[in-house]
Design an enzyme around this catalytic site. Structure first.
Site, mmCIF file in Angstrom:
data_model
loop_
_atom_site.group_PDB
_atom_site.id
_atom_site.type_symbol
_atom_site.label_atom_id
_atom_site.label_comp_id
_atom_site.label_asym_id
_atom_site.label_seq_id
_atom_site.Cartn_x
_atom_site.Cartn_y
_atom_site.Cartn_z
ATOM 1 N N ARG A 56 7.864 7.637 16.048
ATOM 2 C CA ARG A 56 7.278 6.310 16.192
ATOM 3 C C ARG A 56 7.371 5.853 17.643
ATOM 4 O O ARG A 56 8.063 6.439 18.470
ATOM 5 C CB ARG A 56 7.987 5.298 15.292
ATOM 6 C CG ARG A 56 7.799 5.524 13.796
ATOM 7 C CD ARG A 56 8.611 4.516 13.017
ATOM 8 N NE ARG A 56 8.509 4.694 11.593
ATOM 9 C CZ ARG A 56 7.731 3.986 10.788
ATOM 10 N NH1 ARG A 56 6.959 3.041 11.290
ATOM 11 N NH2 ARG A 56 7.716 4.211 9.493
ATOM 12 N N SER A 90 10.934 3.216 17.597
ATOM 13 C CA SER A 90 11.201 4.572 18.069
ATOM 14 C C SER A 90 12.692 4.900 17.978
ATOM 15 O O SER A 90 13.542 4.126 18.415
ATOM 16 C CB SER A 90 10.711 4.720 19.518
ATOM 17 O OG SER A 90 10.999 6.010 20.006
ATOM 18 N N ASP A 106 16.336 5.587 23.040
ATOM 19 C CA ASP A 106 15.873 4.720 21.952
ATOM 20 C C ASP A 106 17.029 4.124 21.162
ATOM 21 O O ASP A 106 16.878 3.069 20.538
ATOM 22 C CB ASP A 106 14.978 5.502 20.986
ATOM 23 C CG ASP A 106 13.673 5.919 21.631
ATOM 24 O OD1 ASP A 106 13.133 5.142 22.429
ATOM 25 O OD2 ASP A 106 13.191 7.035 21.338
ATOM 26 N N SER A 125 0.806 -1.230 0.000
ATOM 27 C CA SER A 125 0.000 0.000 0.000
ATOM 28 C C SER A 125 0.830 1.267 0.000
ATOM 29 O O SER A 125 0.406 2.303 0.526
ATOM 30 C CB SER A 125 -0.964 0.010 1.196
ATOM 31 O OG SER A 125 -1.814 -1.102 1.160
ATOM 32 N N HIS A 167 16.505 18.604 18.466
ATOM 33 C CA HIS A 167 15.850 17.336 18.792
ATOM 34 C C HIS A 167 15.472 16.667 17.485
ATOM 35 O O HIS A 167 14.834 17.280 16.626
ATOM 36 C CB HIS A 167 14.588 17.560 19.632
ATOM 37 C CG HIS A 167 13.736 16.335 19.763
ATOM 38 N ND1 HIS A 167 14.055 15.293 20.605
ATOM 39 C CD2 HIS A 167 12.583 15.975 19.137
ATOM 40 C CE1 HIS A 167 13.124 14.352 20.510
ATOM 41 N NE2 HIS A 167 12.229 14.737 19.621
ATOM 42 N N SER A 224 13.728 13.094 15.810
ATOM 43 C CA SER A 224 12.914 11.927 16.128
ATOM 44 C C SER A 224 12.204 11.446 14.872
ATOM 45 O O SER A 224 11.973 12.213 13.934
ATOM 46 C CB SER A 224 11.878 12.293 17.206
ATOM 47 O OG SER A 224 10.913 11.265 17.361
#
Length: 357
Positions: free
Chosen positions: A224, A229, A271, A183, A219, A221
């Site tokens: 997730r 993450s 993480d 998809s 920062h 990221s």
């Protein structure tokens, strides 16, 4: 027409003659309305906007006894310097853009690569994640990649003349646009808000043409959760110097420590505790402009015995009507957060929305 009623005979006579000419020769009226001055080229409009912005800024900063000639001379000197310098030229354009609240200022490069090819897509993070790519369905080698990066000036002239405090935001996306088996998902998206202070400098070693120093907090990221993450926080400096259309940038950083996770699914904690082993502690880059072409090189290295790093090559070139082509090659670690510990090789081509400088 009411101009004849002014009581001034000469003005009334001139208005009468003009009126008679327009009535007697309607074709002339049409010709009169069509013979307007040609529309100024974008380069001319840009120079006019920059000149007006400089005059306003110099007027605000000028001493009480400054003359108009002093203000014009300061702007002429600034225009001369920025015309010779890529760094100062970009700074001057950004200062002019700040005067127009409807304009957004680019931060990093904004580009769209509709087609990129990665030699070995990294499937490992997704294999056991519910709702992600299922076992048996591979990631496509062909992928769309794009970056949007903007900044907003919060304050200026805080510590030094022409310094600025900025808020910046960058989004880098990797889109499996051609993978219909899963998809066509966005495989990875990285977000990087920043708060940073930047100032031009007129000093430096080796008789450099211009310089720019930046101090910031970042920062980064991928937004997730769970095992997918990825994030980290950094304090960084960026030293940019220019000599004869060659701009060299050294960007060292220090990662803000985080606590370790007892469980990979915990929301709190680090993480990716080993990210510095792959992305290192600095980034060295250079950009060279020749006529309408720009060539850029970015290098990273961890400077460890288990040597890991990255190289990125970029080429921008004119296409048509102000649109610039953009080619990019990346090889190494840290192209995205989800792939920070995976050696990736990718090449892509597309368009650049703003010059690197």
């Amino acid at each position: 027409m009411r101009c004849a009623s002014t009581g001034r005979r000469r003005l009334g006579a001139a208005c009468g003659m003009l009126f008679a000419m327009l009535v007697a020769a309607p074709g002339a009226a049409q010709e009169f309305t069509l013979t307007e001055e040609p529309v100024a080229q974008p380069e001319v409009l840009e120079r006019q906007a920059l000149s007006q912005a400089c005059l306003l800024r110099q007027l605000e900063q000028a001493a009480d006894d400054a003359t108009v000639a002093d203000i014009r001379a300061a702007c002429a000197e600034e225009e001369s310097l920025s015309g010779e310098s890529l760094l100062l030229g970009r700074l001057r354009r950004e200062e002019a853009a700040e005067e127009i609240t409807s304009l957004l200022t680019p931060h990093k490069a904004n580009y769209f690569l509709p087609v990129t090819y990665a030699r070995h897509p990294n499937l490992d993070p997704f294999e056991n994640e519910l709702g992600e790519i299922l076992t048996g369905n591979d990631l496509d080698n062909v992928e769309t990649k794009f970056q949007l990066s903007l900044k907003f000036s919060l304050a200026g002239d805080l510590l030094l003349p022409r310094d600025r405090l900025y808020f910046g935001f960058t989004t880098l996306a990797f889109w499996q646009a051609f993978n219909q088996n899963v998809s066509a998902p966005f495989r990875e998206t990285n977000y990087e808000p920043e708060l940073f202070w930047s100032t031009p400098v007129d000093w430096g070693p080796f008789d450099l043409d211009a310089g720019l120093i930046t101090l910031g907090l970042s920062h980064q990221s991928n937004g997730r959760g769970g095992s997918l993450s990825r994030s980290w926080n950094r304090v960084y400096a960026n030293f940019q110097f220019e000599k004869e259309k060659l701009v060299v940038s050294l960007k060292p950083w220090w990662r803000i420590p985080e606590g370790r996770k007892d469980d990979p699914l915990d929301a709190d904690g680090d993480d990716n505790p080993d990210i510095e082993k792959y992305l290192g502690y600095f980034e060295l880059s250079s950009t060279y402009r020749r006529r309408n072409h720009e060539l850029s090189l970015m290098l990273r290295n961890n400077l460890r015995s288990d040597n890991r790093g990255a190289v990125q090559l970029e080429w921008t070139f004119p296409l048509w009507r102000g649109i610039r082509g953009y080619a990019q090659y990346f090889n190494g670690y840290g192209e995205s957060l989800i792939d920070y510990d995976e050696n990736m090789e990718r090449i892509g081509i597309g368009i650049l929305l703003n010059d690197l400088l």
